[in-house]
Design a protein around this motif. Structure first.
Motif, short mmCIF file in Angstrom:
data_model
loop_
_atom_site.label_atom_id
_atom_site.label_comp_id
_atom_site.label_asym_id
_atom_site.label_seq_id
_atom_site.Cartn_x
_atom_site.Cartn_y
_atom_site.Cartn_z
N SER A 21 0.84 -1.20 0.00
CA SER A 21 0.00 0.00 0.00
C SER A 21 0.87 1.24 0.00
CB SER A 21 -0.93 0.01 1.22
OG SER A 21 -0.17 0.16 2.41
N THR A 22 0.29 2.35 -0.50
CA THR A 22 0.94 3.65 -0.48
C THR A 22 -0.05 4.66 0.05
OG1 THR A 22 2.28 3.07 -2.42
CG2 THR A 22 2.15 5.40 -1.83
N TYR A 23 0.28 5.32 1.15
CA TYR A 23 -0.62 6.29 1.77
C TYR A 23 -0.59 7.59 0.96
CZ TYR A 23 -2.58 9.40 5.32
OH TYR A 23 -3.36 10.31 5.99
N LEU A 24 -1.75 8.08 0.55
CA LEU A 24 -1.87 9.27 -0.28
C LEU A 24 -2.57 10.42 0.42
CD1 LEU A 24 -2.91 7.53 -3.63
CD2 LEU A 24 -0.60 8.19 -2.91
N GLY A 25 -2.84 10.27 1.71
CA GLY A 25 -3.53 11.31 2.46
C GLY A 25 -5.00 10.98 2.58
N ALA A 26 -5.80 11.45 1.61
CA ALA A 26 -7.25 11.21 1.65
C ALA A 26 -7.61 9.78 1.29
CB ALA A 26 -7.96 12.18 0.72
N LYS A 43 -1.38 -8.07 -12.01
CA LYS A 43 -1.16 -6.98 -11.07
C LYS A 43 -2.28 -5.95 -11.21
CE LYS A 43 2.80 -8.78 -9.90
NZ LYS A 43 2.93 -9.51 -8.61
N VAL A 44 -2.85 -5.55 -10.09
CA VAL A 44 -3.98 -4.61 -10.09
C VAL A 44 -3.72 -3.53 -9.04
CG1 VAL A 44 -6.46 -4.33 -9.75
CG2 VAL A 44 -5.57 -6.42 -10.80
N THR A 45 -4.10 -2.31 -9.36
CA THR A 45 -3.99 -1.19 -8.43
C THR A 45 -5.37 -0.57 -8.23
OG1 THR A 45 -1.74 -0.68 -9.13
CG2 THR A 45 -2.95 1.07 -8.06
N VAL A 46 -5.70 -0.26 -6.98
CA VAL A 46 -6.96 0.42 -6.70
C VAL A 46 -6.69 1.59 -5.76
CG1 VAL A 46 -8.39 -1.63 -7.04
CG2 VAL A 46 -7.52 -1.10 -4.76
N SER A 47 -7.57 2.57 -5.80
CA SER A 47 -7.52 3.69 -4.87
C SER A 47 -8.75 3.60 -3.97
CB SER A 47 -7.52 5.02 -5.64
OG SER A 47 -7.51 6.11 -4.75
N VAL A 48 -8.52 3.39 -2.67
CA VAL A 48 -9.63 3.12 -1.75
C VAL A 48 -9.47 3.95 -0.47
CG1 VAL A 48 -10.03 0.78 -2.61
CG2 VAL A 48 -8.39 1.15 -0.76
N PRO A 49 -10.54 4.11 0.31
CA PRO A 49 -10.43 4.79 1.60
C PRO A 49 -9.39 4.09 2.48
CG PRO A 49 -12.72 4.54 0.98
CD PRO A 49 -11.95 3.74 -0.01
N ASN A 50 -8.74 4.86 3.34
CA ASN A 50 -7.64 4.32 4.15
C ASN A 50 -8.06 3.12 5.01
OD1 ASN A 50 -5.85 6.34 3.21
ND2 ASN A 50 -6.71 7.80 4.66
N GLU A 51 -9.25 3.20 5.60
CA GLU A 51 -9.68 2.11 6.47
C GLU A 51 -9.95 0.82 5.68
OE1 GLU A 51 -13.29 4.76 5.57
OE2 GLU A 51 -11.15 4.99 6.07
N VAL A 52 -10.40 0.95 4.45
CA VAL A 52 -10.63 -0.22 3.60
C VAL A 52 -9.31 -0.88 3.26
CG1 VAL A 52 -11.48 -1.01 1.35
CG2 VAL A 52 -12.77 0.70 2.65
#
Length: 364
Positions: free
Chosen positions: A309-314, A327-336
């Protein structure tokens, strides 16, 4: 290009440009609508700036014709085209004040002193430079210099404004401010804007249409959401942002789209059946995928395991691997993302049918 004060309508037919054996532009045909904001987007060396210089009259095409409001201007010199130009380095006269820089195009056109004073005053007000009229360029910030360049290019009411990566020297915060200013100026003036950039987010945010170039060829032209959500080929899909690509087998037509097998699970797509008849690539933007505990019957979904994972702030960028190694990348809420990583086992990746699309040729 035509009478000042009236936005230009431009048509390029079969435009090509060669520099020796190098083909910078190849058979480009493009209509630029009156008053639109068209962005020419592509990597370095793709041909976008060459085309802009041809529009300006600084470069002559090797073949093809260029029309403005139905008049052939292919061989018309730059000084006889009613086109404003904003260069990457601004190109302000260092010995002239702000108001003198802005007045210069009007003096060249032999406008009266009264009209020059009125137009310069109005333009200074419009671009937010009130109080800076007597300053020299060296006394201004980068953003203020950019405003002077814009004002000078717009003050004589050109039919088209040509912009060659005008924000490249600005920092991120100032760049955002100037993008907003550019959009406002376009709406207020109604002038045809042709804007060159290699910044994808800038192109998508500013434009009414985006024209995507690569290796001297025009690959796709369309509204920002069209080229982003329905790219014409693999290059456009990857150039416009992160994208997940999954093998799809047994593609066949279905109501409003197509179906196929993605890692042995049936998935559906809406409004895109270009690759029907065999195997293809299923493409989905990361922001259109979600993480779920399970995929419902009939819902698009594949099993995957979160590996980093990479933390992006929001939000958090989550990297996953499917059961068959994709390989798959997703952008999700931090808690998820935290929950997916802490489980250490498989999750389901799901997405709406209308957000997945087929690339017509996986090799492009």
């Amino acid at each position: 290009m035509q009478q000042p004060g009236r936005a230009a309508e431009i048509k390029a037919i079969g435009i090509g440009k060669s520099f020796g054996s190098f083909r910078a532009l190849d058979n480009l045909t493009l209509d630029i609508g009156r008053g639109e904001f068209l962005t020419l987007l592509g990597p370095s060396g793709s041909g976008k700036t060459t085309f802009l210089m041809i529009l300006a009259g600084f470069v002559q095409p090797s073949d093809g014709r260029l029309f403005s409001d139905g008049v052939d201007i292919t061989e018309r010199p730059a000084e006889q085209r009613a086109a404003g130009m904003v260069f990457q380095g601004y190109a302000l006269f260092p010995h002239m004040s702000v108001e003198a820089n802005i007045a210069f195009p009007l003096k060249v056109r032999k406008k009266s002193a009264t009209e020059i004073k009125r137009r310069v005053s109005e333009m200074i007000e419009r671009v937010g430079l009130k109080g800076h009229e007597k300053k020299l360029p060296e006394q201004l910030s980068g953003g203020q210099q950019q405003r002077v360049a814009l004002a000078r290019a717009l003050v004589f009411e050109p039919g088209v404004l040509l912009l060659d990566e005008p924000f490249s020297a600005l920092d991120k915060s100032l760049r955002g401010q100037m993008q907003a200013e550019m959009k406002r100026l376009h709406q207020e003036t109604g002038t045809t804007f042709v804007f060159v950039t290699h910044d994808q987010s800038e192109a998508l945010a500013l434009s009414s249409r985006v024209a995507i170039f690569n290796h001297g060829k025009l690959l796709q032209v369309g509204a920002p959401d069209e080229v982003y959500d329905r790219p014409a080929n693999r290059f456009v899909a990857e150039f416009l942002g992160e994208i997940n690509m999954l093998p799809l087998k047994g593609v066949r037509s279905a109501d409003n789209g197509a179906t196929g097998l993605c890692e042995d699970r049936a998935v559906s797509l809406r409004g895109n059946a270009d690759a029907v008849g065999g195997n293809a690539i299923l493409a989905i933007r990361p922001e259109h995928m979600s993480i779920a505990r399970e995929a419902a019957v009939g819902e698009n979904g594949i099993a995957a395991t979160a590996i980093a994972s990479t933390y992006l702030g929001a939000a958090t960028r989550l990297d996953l691997t499917t059961r068959q190694g994709a390989k798959v990348t997703v952008s999700v809420p931090n808690e998820v993302a935290a929950a997916a990583l802490s489980k250490g086992n498989s999750v389901w990746l799901t997405w709406p049918a209308e957000k997945g699309f087929l690339l017509p040729d996986a090799g492009q």
